[in-house]
Design an enzyme around this catalytic site. Structure first.
Site, short mmCIF file in Angstrom:
data_model
loop_
_atom_site.label_atom_id
_atom_site.label_comp_id
_atom_site.label_asym_id
_atom_site.label_seq_id
_atom_site.Cartn_x
_atom_site.Cartn_y
_atom_site.Cartn_z
N HIS A 171 0.84 -1.20 0.00
CA HIS A 171 0.00 0.00 0.00
C HIS A 171 0.87 1.24 0.00
O HIS A 171 2.08 1.16 0.22
CB HIS A 171 -0.90 0.02 1.24
CG HIS A 171 -0.12 0.25 2.50
ND1 HIS A 171 0.61 -0.75 3.11
CD2 HIS A 171 0.09 1.37 3.22
CE1 HIS A 171 1.21 -0.24 4.17
NE2 HIS A 171 0.93 1.04 4.27
N HIS A 225 5.63 6.64 -1.42
CA HIS A 225 6.52 5.48 -1.53
C HIS A 225 5.76 4.23 -1.13
O HIS A 225 4.71 4.32 -0.49
CB HIS A 225 7.76 5.64 -0.64
CG HIS A 225 7.44 5.53 0.81
ND1 HIS A 225 6.91 6.58 1.53
CD2 HIS A 225 7.52 4.49 1.67
CE1 HIS A 225 6.71 6.19 2.78
NE2 HIS A 225 7.06 4.92 2.90
#
Length: 138
Positions: free
Chosen positions: A7, A89
């Protein structure tokens, strides 16, 4: 890392009381953003927490807008959240040994929704569970 755990955090809230979930859901309901694609092509290693990560080459305006909207509305509603500058990220490896080089990853990630996710400790480390999802426009 399990695929289900992959995620990208938009806003980190930490612990939230269950009775505040309807307010969180209302804030997410009001966030209107178009779908977009993330063009991943950067990898790196953070030695302070031993994480190997991947990041997009650039941050699309819809993503920046979504994060800004969520942060603004969460602040208005009195929620505490991590206010460090947003750095998109994806964590690839936790507790990584110092790598001599990073994998050369390049991939596109079509983003068509965002989710409210809770984390907890499981038998194999941190595990995530989706509480609710919201589609992005278009």
């Amino acid at each position: 890392m399990r695929r289900d755990n992959l995620h990208q955090t938009l806003v980190f809230l930490g612990a939230v009381a269950r009775e505040k979930l309807p307010l969180l859901e209302a804030i997410a309901d009001a966030a209107a953003v178009s779908a977009f694609t993330l063009d991943f092509g950067i990898t790196g290693y953070w030695p302070h927490n031993c994480i190997v990560w991947a990041a997009p080459n650039s941050t699309p305006a819809p993503l920046t807008g979504l994060v800004a909207t969520l942060e603004r509305e969460l602040a208005r509603a009195g929620f505490d959240f991590d206010r460090r500058p947003y750095a998109p990220h994806v964590t690839l490896v936790r507790s990584a040994r110092t790598p001599d080089s990073y994998p050369a990853l390049r991939f596109d990630w079509p983003v068509t929704e965002f989710a409210l996710v809770e984390s907890g400790r499981g038998a194999r480390g941190v595990e995530y569970r989706v509480v609710a999802r919201w589609p992005l426009a278009g």
